[in-house]
Design an enzyme around this catalytic site. Sequence first.
Site, PDB file in Angstrom:
ATOM      1  N   ASN A 135      12.811   5.559   7.858  1.00  0.00           N
ATOM      2  CA  ASN A 135      13.414   4.542   8.720  1.00  0.00           C
ATOM      3  C   ASN A 135      12.509   3.309   8.778  1.00  0.00           C
ATOM      4  O   ASN A 135      11.319   3.436   9.008  1.00  0.00           O
ATOM      5  CB  ASN A 135      13.617   5.094  10.126  1.00  0.00           C
ATOM      6  CG  ASN A 135      14.753   6.088  10.195  1.00  0.00           C
ATOM      7  OD1 ASN A 135      15.827   5.837   9.691  1.00  0.00           O
ATOM      8  ND2 ASN A 135      14.512   7.227  10.851  1.00  0.00           N
ATOM      9  N   LYS A 169       0.865  -1.184   0.000  1.00  0.00           N
ATOM     10  CA  LYS A 169       0.000   0.000   0.000  1.00  0.00           C
ATOM     11  C   LYS A 169       0.897   1.228   0.000  1.00  0.00           C
ATOM     12  O   LYS A 169       1.757   1.372   0.867  1.00  0.00           O
ATOM     13  CB  LYS A 169      -0.894  -0.019   1.243  1.00  0.00           C
ATOM     14  CG  LYS A 169      -2.044   0.984   1.202  1.00  0.00           C
ATOM     15  CD  LYS A 169      -3.114   0.575   0.197  1.00  0.00           C
ATOM     16  CE  LYS A 169      -4.378   1.406   0.341  1.00  0.00           C
ATOM     17  NZ  LYS A 169      -5.117   1.082   1.575  1.00  0.00           N
ATOM     18  N   HIS A 170       0.725   2.080  -0.982  1.00  0.00           N
ATOM     19  CA  HIS A 170       1.529   3.296  -1.097  1.00  0.00           C
ATOM     20  C   HIS A 170       3.026   2.972  -1.071  1.00  0.00           C
ATOM     21  O   HIS A 170       3.812   3.613  -0.360  1.00  0.00           O
ATOM     22  CB  HIS A 170       1.172   4.293  -0.007  1.00  0.00           C
ATOM     23  CG  HIS A 170      -0.253   4.765  -0.079  1.00  0.00           C
ATOM     24  ND1 HIS A 170      -0.820   5.296  -1.216  1.00  0.00           N
ATOM     25  CD2 HIS A 170      -1.243   4.748   0.848  1.00  0.00           C
ATOM     26  CE1 HIS A 170      -2.080   5.601  -0.983  1.00  0.00           C
ATOM     27  NE2 HIS A 170      -2.366   5.275   0.257  1.00  0.00           N
ATOM     28  N   HIS A 181      14.754   5.586   0.329  1.00  0.00           N
ATOM     29  CA  HIS A 181      14.085   6.876   0.520  1.00  0.00           C
ATOM     30  C   HIS A 181      13.109   7.160  -0.603  1.00  0.00           C
ATOM     31  O   HIS A 181      13.147   6.535  -1.641  1.00  0.00           O
ATOM     32  CB  HIS A 181      15.129   7.991   0.596  1.00  0.00           C
ATOM     33  CG  HIS A 181      15.980   7.907   1.828  1.00  0.00           C
ATOM     34  ND1 HIS A 181      17.310   7.537   1.781  1.00  0.00           N
ATOM     35  CD2 HIS A 181      15.685   8.094   3.131  1.00  0.00           C
ATOM     36  CE1 HIS A 181      17.802   7.544   3.022  1.00  0.00           C
ATOM     37  NE2 HIS A 181      16.829   7.873   3.852  1.00  0.00           N
TER      38      HIS A 181
END
Length: 529
Positions: free
Chosen positions: A423, A280-281, A529
């Site tokens: 993180n 999801k996302h 990231h």
Amino acid sequence: MTNLVPIGRALISVSDKTGLIDFARALADRGVDLISTGGTAAALRLAGLAVRDVSEVTGFPEMMDGRVKTLHPMVHGGLLALRDDDEHLVAMAAHGIEPIDLLVVNLYPFEQTVAAGGSHADCVENIDIGGPAMIRAAAKNHGFVSVVVDPEDYAPLLDEMAAQDGATRLTFRQHLAQKAYGRTAAYDAAVSNWMAGAIGETAPRRRTFAGTLRQTLRYGENPHQAAAFYTDGSDRPGVATARQWQGKELSYNNINDTDAAFELVSEFLPGDGPACAIIKHANPCGVARGETLIDAYRRAYDCDRTSAFGGIVALNRPLDGPTAEEITGIFTEVVIAPGADEAARAVFAARKNLRLLTTDGLPNPRQPGLAIRQVSGGFLVQDKDTGFLSDGHLRTVTRRTPTAQELSDLLFAWKVAKHVKSNAIVYVRDGATVGVGAGQMSRIDSTRIAARKAEDMAEALGLAEPLTRGSVVASDAFFPFPDGLLAAAEAGATAVIQPGGSMRDAEVIAAADEAGLAMVFTGMRHFRH
């Protein structure tokens, strides 16, 4: 610059002969004079079409194994001459240069040769010179010349000629010219990037990337953003090469999330047993192995049922009917798998909005490649994260050594953490994620969020305690302080995998020993990231 330009003479020289004969015959039927080279001319003659060799036009034979044939003023003068410039017309008449109104060229199969693992010599030999030179000349002179570089444009050109009584409009030629420059740019990019790899140049002074349009998208991440999907020509199994069996057109976010899901599940080879990842996302909300595919899906779903709603499901084995039935129990955007049997396809056929993609294979997670990210004024390029660990790479740093079960779960958690936004904190128990914390500015926040999600799921499932009790935990980068590790211990984790390398490693190790944890260092981190 004239709007309508009749096509009276065409030069055709193609490596890809898809649709060639029908196209050339349609031109000939309109009275177009055909000029061609080598194998293309032979194919046209074999089909009974009248064609002149380029050597007849230039007065020179093809030479040097075909390397020199079209690089001649009789060809380039015919392509570049401005038909409304008296000096150009005088020069053409003085030297007997005939105008070329249509150039049809597709290039030597350099990309295909590289993809097939061709030798260095074979790759060099398949670098086209005359083709790009002619394409660029014709595209530059698009005021008078039509240029076609893809068989896909044969039909549109014929339609244009039919509508314009054998001519083409300026706007049509402009679109063809843009496509032509895109093709030569992509071709040169492929050559440059291959050569950089061949000579070991990891940071060439100029770096170019190219793609081919797969589809225009309704919009991008948000409705006010235009978007399109391009493929890079590789045969890596995934969303770019998948077959879509049903469902609405994929959106920008669907493609991004489906790629993330399939790349994650590919970390678990078929020999590792059935595996499922739910995304999801772009972050995993559940990953698990199981005895069967349906078992793997259920265990992945039970990590975070709330987030799984409207998610992307990726499987490392062909989808079967029972698993398909289970997946349709909630709303799911996309399912991607190496295959799907008839029973599974029949189940999904009743859910018209659910997209089913099959790939005929899994991507190799250790296959080298490049990852590219745009920044203001430029872009960043790095190697893909192909980092892989086995238990032989791990270093136990605590008094207690992980048990065999803990070690198996630690390696599982590490594979998942690689695909979680930093993180990243991942709790795993018995080959399934039981808590995932992603994308937080503080590692301790990720640790606590993942544990809180596990508590919520325990309540929803009617469990006496969260599944983080007796779990292991993975951290994509080192714990800078003992607090994050201690929060994991409070959640019930018994073993930890992390890169190590903090200035406070000794404090973190001491805290782990005091809490009775086993901890291993990888010496490798997985920032994402």
